[in-house]
Write an enzyme that holds these catalytic residues in place. Structure first.
Site, PDB file in Angstrom:
ATOM      1  N   ARG A  77       0.783  -1.013  -0.018  1.00  0.00           N
ATOM      2  CA  ARG A  77       0.065  -0.141  -0.188  1.00  0.00           C
ATOM      3  C   ARG A  77       1.281   1.572  -0.003  1.00  0.00           C
ATOM      4  NH1 ARG A  77      -2.433   3.085   4.735  1.00  0.00           N
ATOM      5  NH2 ARG A  77      -3.600   4.923   3.815  1.00  0.00           N
ATOM      6  N   HIS A 121      -2.999  10.643   1.499  1.00  0.00           N
ATOM      7  CA  HIS A 121      -2.480  10.936   2.627  1.00  0.00           C
ATOM      8  C   HIS A 121      -2.035  12.392   3.111  1.00  0.00           C
ATOM      9  CE1 HIS A 121      -0.727   6.963   5.134  1.00  0.00           C
ATOM     10  NE2 HIS A 121      -0.286   8.419   5.730  1.00  0.00           N
ATOM     11  N   GLU A 166      -7.622   8.360   6.283  1.00  0.00           N
ATOM     12  CA  GLU A 166      -7.335   8.870   7.787  1.00  0.00           C
ATOM     13  C   GLU A 166      -8.327  10.743   8.026  1.00  0.00           C
ATOM     14  OE1 GLU A 166      -4.520   8.673  10.619  1.00  0.00           O
ATOM     15  OE2 GLU A 166      -4.849   6.824  10.257  1.00  0.00           O
ATOM     16  N   ASN A 289      -7.295   2.088  10.248  1.00  0.00           N
ATOM     17  CA  ASN A 289      -5.924   1.771  10.740  1.00  0.00           C
ATOM     18  C   ASN A 289      -6.127   2.049  12.186  1.00  0.00           C
ATOM     19  OD1 ASN A 289      -5.151   2.499   8.263  1.00  0.00           O
ATOM     20  ND2 ASN A 289      -4.952   4.497   8.277  1.00  0.00           N
ATOM     21  N   TYR A 291      -3.917   1.002  16.293  1.00  0.00           N
ATOM     22  CA  TYR A 291      -3.266   1.776  16.436  1.00  0.00           C
ATOM     23  C   TYR A 291      -3.456   1.081  18.422  1.00  0.00           C
ATOM     24  CZ  TYR A 291      -0.994   3.176  12.434  1.00  0.00           C
ATOM     25  OH  TYR A 291       0.178   3.150  11.685  1.00  0.00           O
ATOM     26  N   GLU A 343      -3.372   0.021   8.022  1.00  0.00           N
ATOM     27  CA  GLU A 343      -2.644   0.029   8.935  1.00  0.00           C
ATOM     28  C   GLU A 343      -2.690  -0.870  10.655  1.00  0.00           C
ATOM     29  OE1 GLU A 343      -1.759   4.670   9.406  1.00  0.00           O
ATOM     30  OE2 GLU A 343      -1.757   4.606   6.689  1.00  0.00           O
TER      31      GLU A 343
HETATM   32  C1  FCB Z   1      -0.866   6.967  10.979  1.00  0.00           C
HETATM   33  C2  FCB Z   1      -1.046   7.799   9.416  1.00  0.00           C
HETATM   34  C3  FCB Z   1       0.990   7.331   9.144  1.00  0.00           C
HETATM   35  C4  FCB Z   1       1.489   6.976  10.318  1.00  0.00           C
HETATM   36  C5  FCB Z   1       0.695   6.493  11.276  1.00  0.00           C
HETATM   37  C6  FCB Z   1       1.819   5.429  13.096  1.00  0.00           C
HETATM   38  O1  FCB Z   1      -1.964   8.392  11.177  1.00  0.00           O
HETATM   39  O2  FCB Z   1      -1.760   7.149   8.814  1.00  0.00           O
HETATM   40  O3  FCB Z   1       1.005   7.730   7.981  1.00  0.00           O
HETATM   41  O4  FCB Z   1       1.716   8.545  10.401  1.00  0.00           O
HETATM   42  O5  FCB Z   1      -0.719   6.918  11.818  1.00  0.00           O
END
Ligand code: FCB
Length: 436
Positions: A77, A121, A166, A289, A291, A343
């Site tokens: 990607r 992006h 995002e 995405n 985290y 992500e």
């Molecule tokens: C996300 C972004 C990516 C990267 C990660 C850690 O928010 O899409 O570009 O910075 O976080």
């Protein structure tokens, strides 16, 4: 990991984005983006780092594609820098920029890797920002033209196009808190921007489909579940509000064709009749995405999140279960298209010792998140692929080069790449999946 068997058609990948890796900001006819402008303002980025050189990927793309191949992944990607292909965001196209992404796409196919393209992006052409950027409805139309041109150009080879990465980040971090480019600090502007981003997505999908492009079309959202710190009514209510502001604000117009009625989201004056219909184009997939989670505490001082499974170098709590909670919640609440985890990854204080980076916390993060992802699949969520963020260490926005997310270590003095232990682990994991 022996017992963790994903569907055989599951796609394994890695992800990057243009401004974070390419460098060569003044080469090949590229014009400035809002991130060039922003990162060159003193104090906006840690250590005043910029993306001027980044990972020098614009020049090293061939050996970078070899690195991707060596990981044994199915898919890559990457994003297109709009100001590289259409420097001013409208009007003339830049042949050298278009040729770069042609070569990159062909280079992936030659190596047996499937290209997944993200159209936006965050590197908006500065010329468009000078005309109002995403506060202006016209930018949504410019984006749809750009998206259609790129999809026509690469759509015979790329398997998917995501319009935005995002949009919450663009709207809120870019225009409300001002931590990201363009650095504005106005919640009313942020809501306008969010609406125009969503509108541009809908206009783009319509235009790309009308042009007969067959690739899968979608959008990428950053999402988290929100956990109330205690069972108090106040904390529970805060968690609901925070979830609405992150997830429902974007998921509902896209998947239900309406904005949520949430107290923190007053109706945006930029909405025009027909906009929600445009936004709610059928999605071939939703990119997510993930985290960390949101931890919602109304106490003063707030009850801290447990961080029992560790903390990333960004300060984010490692909470793999949140991925299962999030996906199951989305399936419960919405008509959900097939999902890709576009992500997921860990910033770690990596050190290169004798040619080796022993990043055990990253391996643990991947192992636990993949097992949480499998739990969501077992619960019936249709997930088709996983992209680790990121292929290599890169320019981490306002954190500059200090935060390392890569499977591959980058020495920014020499541009030497060194696959970390996590890269070897991921390669072995994918091999096992193929054998099982
Ligand atoms: C996300 C972004 C990516 C990267 C990660 C850690 O928010 O899409 O570009 O910075 O976080």
């Amino acid at each position: 990991m022996q017992d963790l068997k994903f569907p055989s058609s599951f796609q394994w990948g890695v992800a990057t984005s243009s401004y974070q890796i390419e460098g060569a900001v003044n080469e090949g006819g590229r014009a400035p983006s809002i991130w060039d402008t922003f990162s060159h303002q003193p104090g906006k980025v840690d250590n005043n780092d910029t993306g001027d050189v980044a990972c020098d990927h614009y020049h090293r793309w061939q050996s970078d594609l070899d690195l991707i191949k060596a990981l044994g992944v199915d898919a890559y990607r990457f994003s297109i820098a709009w100001p590289r292909v259409q420097p001013l965001g409208s009007g003339a196209w830049n042949p050298a920029g278009l040729a770069f992404y042609d070569r990159l796409t062909d280079g992936l196919l030659e190596r047996g890797i499937t290209p997944h393209v993200t159209l936006y992006h965050w590197d908006l052409p500065q010329a468009l920002q000078d005309n109002g950027g995403w506060t202006s409805r016209d930018t949504a139309k410019r984006f749809a033209d750009y998206a259609q041109t790129m999809a026509e150009r690469l759509g015979d080879r790329a398997v998917s196009f995501s319009t935005h990465n995002e949009p919450w980040v663009t709207a809120v971090l870019g225009n409300q808190t001002g931590l990201f480019a363009p650095g504005l600090k106005d919640p009313v502007i942020a809501r306008r921007v969010a609406h125009h981003l969503l509108l541009s997505h809908g206009l783009a999908l319509r235009a790309i489909r009308a042009a007969g492009v067959k690739a899968a079309l979608g959008i990428v959202l950053n999402q988290s579940p929100a956990t109330p710190a205690t069972s108090s009514a106040e904390d529970v209510a805060l968690a609901a509000r925070e979830y609405a502001l992150l997830v429902r604000w974007f998921a509902e117009p896209l998947l239900l064709g309406r904005y949520p009625t949430a107290p923190d989201l007053p109706v945006c004056e930029a909405i025009e009749p027909g906009d929600l219909e445009t936004i709610a184009q059928p999605l071939d997939f939703l990119g997510i995405n993930y985290y960390t989670r949101i931890w919602s505490s109304t106490s003063n001082p707030p009850v801290p999140a447990p961080h029992a499974q560790g903390t990333s170098d960004m300060g984010w709590e490692n909470y793999p279960e949140g991925l299962t909670e999030l996906l199951c919640g989305l399936k419960r609440d919405y008509p959900l298209p097939p999902v890709f985890i576009t992500e997921n990854g860990l910033a770690n204080r990596d050190v290169l010792v004798d040619g080796k980076v022993d990043d055990q916390p990253r391996i643990e993060y991947m192992r636990t998140h993949l097992s949480a992802l499998k739990a969501a699949i077992d619960a019936g969520v249709d997930v088709r692929g996983f992209f680790y963020w990121s292929l290599m260490d890169n320019f981490e926005w306002s954190s500059g080069y200090a935060k390392r997310f890569g499977l591959v270590h980058v020495d920014y003095q020499t541009q030497v790449r060194t696959p970390k232990e996590s890269a070897h682990w991921y390669r072995r994991f994918i091999e096992q999946q193929r054998r099982a």
